[in-house]
Design an enzyme around this catalytic site. Structure first.
Site, short mmCIF file in Angstrom:
data_model
loop_
_atom_site.label_atom_id
_atom_site.label_comp_id
_atom_site.label_asym_id
_atom_site.label_seq_id
_atom_site.Cartn_x
_atom_site.Cartn_y
_atom_site.Cartn_z
N ASP A 278 0.84 -1.20 0.10
CA ASP A 278 -0.06 0.02 -0.21
C ASP A 278 0.83 1.20 0.04
O ASP A 278 0.50 2.36 0.38
CB ASP A 278 -1.00 -0.10 1.04
CG ASP A 278 -0.24 -0.28 2.45
OD1 ASP A 278 1.09 -0.23 2.57
OD2 ASP A 278 -0.88 0.23 3.59
N HIS B 60 23.10 2.29 -18.13
CA HIS B 60 22.02 2.79 -17.06
C HIS B 60 22.23 1.98 -15.62
O HIS B 60 21.54 1.37 -15.47
CB HIS B 60 20.74 2.31 -17.96
CG HIS B 60 20.36 2.97 -19.02
ND1 HIS B 60 19.37 2.68 -19.91
CD2 HIS B 60 20.91 4.39 -19.59
CE1 HIS B 60 19.34 3.58 -20.95
NE2 HIS B 60 20.12 4.61 -20.63
N ASP C 225 26.47 10.51 -13.53
CA ASP C 225 25.30 11.06 -14.44
C ASP C 225 24.04 11.36 -13.88
O ASP C 225 23.35 10.60 -13.23
CB ASP C 225 25.00 10.29 -15.59
CG ASP C 225 23.90 10.79 -16.77
OD1 ASP C 225 23.43 11.65 -16.41
OD2 ASP C 225 24.01 9.95 -17.87
N ASP D 295 20.70 17.63 -17.24
CA ASP D 295 21.26 16.31 -17.28
C ASP D 295 22.91 16.60 -17.72
O ASP D 295 23.07 16.89 -18.75
CB ASP D 295 20.48 15.71 -18.49
CG ASP D 295 21.03 14.29 -18.74
OD1 ASP D 295 21.67 13.58 -18.13
OD2 ASP D 295 20.37 13.94 -19.70
N HIS E 82 25.81 4.74 -28.08
CA HIS E 82 24.65 5.51 -28.07
C HIS E 82 24.88 6.84 -28.85
O HIS E 82 25.84 7.20 -29.36
CB HIS E 82 24.36 6.02 -26.55
CG HIS E 82 25.31 6.81 -25.81
ND1 HIS E 82 25.55 7.87 -25.77
CD2 HIS E 82 26.28 6.21 -24.89
CE1 HIS E 82 26.68 8.20 -25.11
NE2 HIS E 82 27.12 7.13 -24.47
N HIS F 165 20.06 14.26 -26.80
CA HIS F 165 18.58 14.16 -26.93
C HIS F 165 18.21 15.56 -26.46
O HIS F 165 18.79 16.36 -25.79
CB HIS F 165 18.16 13.20 -26.04
CG HIS F 165 18.80 13.26 -24.73
ND1 HIS F 165 18.11 14.05 -23.53
CD2 HIS F 165 19.84 12.44 -24.07
CE1 HIS F 165 18.71 13.71 -22.68
NE2 HIS F 165 19.81 12.90 -22.87
N HIS G 242 14.50 12.94 -21.66
CA HIS G 242 14.40 12.73 -23.08
C HIS G 242 13.44 13.38 -23.56
O HIS G 242 12.16 12.65 -23.68
CB HIS G 242 14.59 11.28 -23.43
CG HIS G 242 15.73 10.64 -22.62
ND1 HIS G 242 16.01 9.05 -22.34
CD2 HIS G 242 16.97 11.02 -22.42
CE1 HIS G 242 17.23 8.81 -21.95
NE2 HIS G 242 17.69 10.07 -21.82
N GLU H 207 26.62 14.45 -25.33
CA GLU H 207 27.15 13.54 -24.23
C GLU H 207 27.94 12.43 -24.75
O GLU H 207 27.52 11.09 -24.70
CB GLU H 207 26.03 12.90 -23.32
CG GLU H 207 24.75 12.50 -24.08
CD GLU H 207 23.78 12.07 -23.23
OE1 GLU H 207 24.05 11.00 -22.62
OE2 GLU H 207 22.54 12.48 -23.30
N TYR I 291 33.45 3.57 -23.78
CA TYR I 291 33.40 2.51 -22.76
C TYR I 291 34.30 1.38 -23.28
O TYR I 291 33.84 0.84 -24.23
CB TYR I 291 31.90 2.13 -22.76
CG TYR I 291 30.79 3.56 -22.54
CD1 TYR I 291 30.75 4.02 -21.30
CD2 TYR I 291 30.40 3.99 -23.77
CE1 TYR I 291 29.82 5.39 -21.39
CE2 TYR I 291 29.71 5.36 -23.75
CZ TYR I 291 29.57 5.88 -22.65
OH TYR I 291 28.77 6.73 -22.33
N ARG J 219 32.11 9.37 -19.73
CA ARG J 219 31.18 10.13 -20.32
C ARG J 219 31.28 11.60 -20.08
O ARG J 219 31.63 11.99 -18.78
CB ARG J 219 29.92 9.62 -20.49
CG ARG J 219 28.64 10.41 -21.10
CD ARG J 219 27.25 9.74 -21.20
NE ARG J 219 26.75 9.61 -20.03
CZ ARG J 219 26.54 8.19 -19.43
NH1 ARG J 219 27.23 7.16 -20.19
NH2 ARG J 219 26.07 7.99 -18.37
N GLU K 97 28.91 15.16 -20.53
CA GLU K 97 27.66 15.68 -20.83
C GLU K 97 27.02 17.02 -20.23
O GLU K 97 27.32 17.26 -19.09
CB GLU K 97 26.42 14.72 -20.38
CG GLU K 97 25.05 15.08 -20.77
CD GLU K 97 24.08 13.76 -20.25
OE1 GLU K 97 24.51 13.28 -19.27
OE2 GLU K 97 23.17 13.94 -21.00
N1 GLY Z 1 20.71 10.23 -18.03
C1 GLY Z 1 20.08 10.03 -19.05
C2 GLY Z 1 20.89 10.35 -20.21
O1 GLY Z 1 21.85 10.93 -20.25
O2 GLY Z 1 20.11 10.45 -21.26
MN MN Z 2 22.68 12.07 -18.40
MN MN Z 3 21.48 12.59 -21.38
#
Ligand code: GLY
Ligand code: MN
Ligand code: MN
Length: 445
Positions: free
Chosen positions: A37, A243, A260, A271, A350, A354, A361, A385, A389, A407, A409
């Site tokens: 609950d 992720h 991140d 982000d 990737h 975005h 996103h 970004e 890797y 990374r 970003e």
């Molecule tokens: N943290 C999600 C991305 O960088 O797209």
């Molecule tokens: Mn990110």
């Molecule tokens: Mn991002």
């Protein structure tokens, strides 16, 4: 407030609906059960928030463009006030206060939504609704549409089309107004400050969870609703899991930490990713790959400006990353061969970014209606970004590279003149990052 950004968004969307001879029905999110609950904290859908500024469950907005010179009308269905429920579950705005507080024309009881909706929509030919968020509501909307379509047997204009809200509403959301940008700058600034403070804070022997807790503390104690998405605090080879959100492993001297994370402000997201050495100094291999990623990021940001096709950013990033991977022997062959075969995807799998806004996103098309890459416009915000890797089990590369994940970003706004980096306050040049990490060592004495 009728001049709130939400009222402005409603007015602009109503004009677009009028041009299309359409009405729109926009429900908010339902409360989601976490376990038994206990519920997850409520978060409105971004479309509903964009148009209302109300963060209560049990609400639905109906937008009715004026016909025959009549003014547009916004009708908000929401929960009645209820003393007992408010003692248990929290305050409710209520029907009486909603028009003054939110600038809507009419407030109605959400319990009556499905009985009142057919009356409000009668005689309208096109209805916009977003399918896929809630199966039960989808079914009721189809029933409502069917009953309105069946009016073909009477004197009233029957409903003919049930359309997705996204293509029209999400195009509005892609271009941010000055008022929205103020909120996004706030989210970006808070996130940048917290990332920089985290670089000073981290020490070998800490756990990834302490980095996560530090970020949460920074965001929430500044008055943000919290993180815009699950933080990624990935030490060492965990950074090669894109992720990674477990965030529960020890941080070791000699490893990098990839963070991140972004705060929400008024539900607008930031982000940011930074990758820094846990012990304060990059190793030679970490330094080499970090510099490649930084060069890629800077080249991709540099090319960002009005009228540049969105895909150009990724193309530029790929060129620079392939050069760097070839230089360090991670890729073999020529630049053309690597770009042609896509062999770089083993290390950079990737896209380079975005859109960013109420959703991390964010919504909006990346192509023109003809299918070409969409030219960037002032008011668009997106991330840049790139990353490298190296799978710890990749036996094709020298052992010294394995398990390195990096990374970088930042959040970029397109302006009339070019671009503005909203998150530029977090160090990213190698000497700046090392200096920031060293500040931690000094502070700890
Ligand atoms: N943290 C999600 C991305 O960088 O797209
Ligand atoms: Mn990110
Ligand atoms: Mn991002």
């Amino acid at each position: 407030m009728s001049d709130s950004i939400h009222a402005q968004h409603r007015a602009r969307f109503l004009d677009l609906l009028a041009e299309r001879n359409a009405v729109a029905v926009i429900p908010t999110a339902t409360t989601k059960t976490r376990n038994d609950d206990a519920d997850y904290k409520f978060r409105p859908t971004s479309d509903f928030w964009y148009l209302t500024g109300l963060n209560e469950p049990g609400a639905c907005l109906v937008l009715l463009p004026g016909e025959d010179g009549e003014p547009h009308r916004s009708v908000l269905f929401l929960r009645e006030r209820d003393k007992l429920r408010e003692i248990w579950d929290g305050r409710r705005l209520g029907l009486e206060r909603a028009p003054e507080a939110l600038g809507v024309d009419t407030a109605m009881d959400i319990e009556e939504l499905w009985t009142e909706l057919p009356k409000l929509l009668e005689g309208r030919e096109r209805i916009m609704w977003r399918f896929g968020d809630d199966d039960v509501a989808d079914r009721r909307m189809v029933e409502t549409f069917t009953s309105l379509r069946n009016l073909a047997r009477g004197p009233v204009e029957p409903a003919k089309e049930l359309l997705d809200t996204g293509p029209v509403l999400h195009e509005l959301r892609v271009i941010k107004s000055d008022a929205e940008l103020e909120l996004m700058r706030r989210a970006a600034r808070l996130s940048a400050e917290t990332h920089a403070a985290l670089m000073r804070h981290v020490q070998p022997g800490m756990n990834e969870c302490e980095a996560e807790a530090f970020l949460d503390h920074g965001y929430r104690s500044a008055g943000s609703s919290g993180a815009a998405y699950s933080h990624i605090c990935a030490g060492g080879a965990n950074a090669c899991i894109l992720h990674y959100i477990e965030n529960d492993q020890p941080l070791k001297d000699g490893d990098l930490l990839l963070v991140d994370s972004g705060a929400e402000w008024h539900y607008y997201a930031a982000d940011i990713t930074r990758t820094f050495p846990v012990g304060g100094k990059f190793t030679a291999e970490q330094r080499a790959l970090y510099q490649v990623v930084l060069d890629v990021e800077e080249a991709a940001i540099a090319v960002s400006g009005p009228n540049v096709p969105y895909d150009r950013i990724h193309e530029v990033a790929l060129g620079v990353i392939v050069d760097g991977l070839l230089e360090h022997g991670l890729l073999k062959g020529t630049r053309e061969e690597a770009l042609e075969s896509g062999s770089y995807r083993e290390f950079f799998m990737h896209k380079t970014g975005h859109y960013l806004g109420l959703d991390v996103h964010d919504c909006g098309r990346y192509t023109t209606p003809g299918g070409a890459s969409r030219p960037l416009e002032p008011g668009m915000v997106f991330t840049v970004e790139p990353g490298i890797y190296v799978d710890p089990e990749n036996m094709e590369v020298e052992a010294r590279w394995r398990g390195i994940g990096i990374r970088i970003e930042d959040d970029v706004l397109i302006t009339e003149e070019g671009h503005e980096v909203l998150t530029g306050d977090v160090p990213k040049a190698i000497h700046e990052v090392e200096a920031m990490c060293a500040a931690a060592t000094d502070a700890k004495g």
